[in-house]
Design an enzyme around this catalytic site. Sequence first.
Site, PDB file in Angstrom:
ATOM      1  N   CYS A  91     -29.061 -14.150  17.917  1.00 51.92           N
ATOM      2  CA  CYS A  91     -28.081 -13.232  17.330  1.00 51.92           C
ATOM      3  C   CYS A  91     -27.963 -13.477  15.824  1.00 51.92           C
ATOM      4  CB  CYS A  91     -26.733 -13.412  18.026  1.00 51.92           C
ATOM      5  SG  CYS A  91     -25.482 -12.237  17.480  1.00 51.92           S
ATOM      6  N   CYS A  92     -27.868 -14.765  15.419  1.00 54.39           N
ATOM      7  CA  CYS A  92     -27.791 -15.087  13.978  1.00 54.39           C
ATOM      8  C   CYS A  92     -29.058 -14.620  13.263  1.00 54.39           C
ATOM      9  CB  CYS A  92     -27.608 -16.592  13.760  1.00 54.39           C
ATOM     10  SG  CYS A  92     -25.940 -17.200  14.078  1.00 54.39           S
ATOM     11  N   CYS A 151     -18.291 -15.010  11.801  1.00 49.38           N
ATOM     12  CA  CYS A 151     -18.089 -13.856  12.673  1.00 49.38           C
ATOM     13  C   CYS A 151     -16.880 -14.104  13.586  1.00 49.38           C
ATOM     14  CB  CYS A 151     -19.328 -13.630  13.533  1.00 49.38           C
ATOM     15  SG  CYS A 151     -20.758 -13.127  12.587  1.00 49.38           S
ATOM     16  N   CYS A 153     -26.196 -21.752  10.998  1.00 49.61           N
ATOM     17  CA  CYS A 153     -26.649 -20.463  11.526  1.00 49.61           C
ATOM     18  C   CYS A 153     -28.085 -20.176  11.134  1.00 49.61           C
ATOM     19  CB  CYS A 153     -25.744 -19.342  11.041  1.00 49.61           C
ATOM     20  SG  CYS A 153     -25.659 -19.281   9.262  1.00 49.61           S
TER      21      CYS A 153
HETATM   22 FE1  SF4 Z   1     -23.967 -13.506  16.153  1.00 50.09          FE
HETATM   23 FE2  SF4 Z   1     -22.346 -13.851  14.073  1.00 50.09          FE
HETATM   24 FE3  SF4 Z   1     -22.020 -15.347  16.223  1.00 50.09          FE
HETATM   25 FE4  SF4 Z   1     -24.212 -15.677  14.658  1.00 50.09          FE
HETATM   26  S1  SF4 Z   1     -22.109 -16.108  14.083  1.00 50.09           S
HETATM   27  S2  SF4 Z   1     -24.094 -15.643  16.908  1.00 50.09           S
HETATM   28  S3  SF4 Z   1     -24.507 -13.560  13.965  1.00 50.09           S
HETATM   29  S4  SF4 Z   1     -21.785 -13.107  16.137  1.00 50.09           S
END
Ligand code: SF4
Length: 238
Positions: A121-122, A204, A232
């Site tokens: 996701c990151c 996030c 991240c």
């Molecule tokens: Fe996804 Fe943001 Fe969580 Fe990373 S920090 S896993 S980009 S929601």
Amino acid sequence: MTKALKRIADQYNEMFSGLSATEILQKIIETHSAKAVFSTSLGVEDQVITHMLMQISQDASIFTLDTGRMFPETYEVLEKTEARYGMRIKVYFPDYKAVEHMVQTRGINLFYYSIENRKFCCQIRKIEPLKRALKGQEVWITGLRREQSPTRQDMRYAEWDEGHRIIKVNPLLDWSESQVWDFVRDNNIPYNSLHDKGFPSIGCQPCTRAVESGEDIRAGRWWWENPDTKECGLHKGK
Ligand code: SF4
């Protein structure tokens, strides 16, 4: 070109250890002008850097990453900052097709189910847009501080970032948290209101929670993971 930039990173590191944060930024803007960019998360340290840059040059290039999962308070401080300094922060978004495919195949809150999912996701929401933002640049300015995380202990004022092939400059490296807040208050700099609600580090929304007093400042980020793995990928090091 890469070799030359690596050498410059070493020279800068030596030079910058005797300079103030503003002097470091002045030197970078004078030397690299349009080839230097500052990535802001709109957290309090980054607000300090934005303020300093705006005193040096209104044309300083500042960008942020909108992952699509930000807190409403983060958009508020983005708007307030632009109004305060009379400028625009460039906002990079993730590739919508990649986001759609990820959510379709792994679910909307995939990050809670494995480290691999979280990193994926990151990668899609942050790292790919970051790569686009840094493309063709020579210097990447950050608001990172050493005491923020165990993974940031070996950082330098200027270092070569092999992953992004860029000189990374960290002018606030040895600032303490109280120095940051004194500077913000003394200069009446807008900041994210979540900082007053127990959020020292803001990312996030689904991956950030408030921390108790005395808890580590990064404890609220990906709190379900081991502290040593909690980056991240934006600042993975050399
Ligand atoms: Fe996804 Fe943001 Fe969580 Fe990373 S920090 S896993 S980009 S929601």
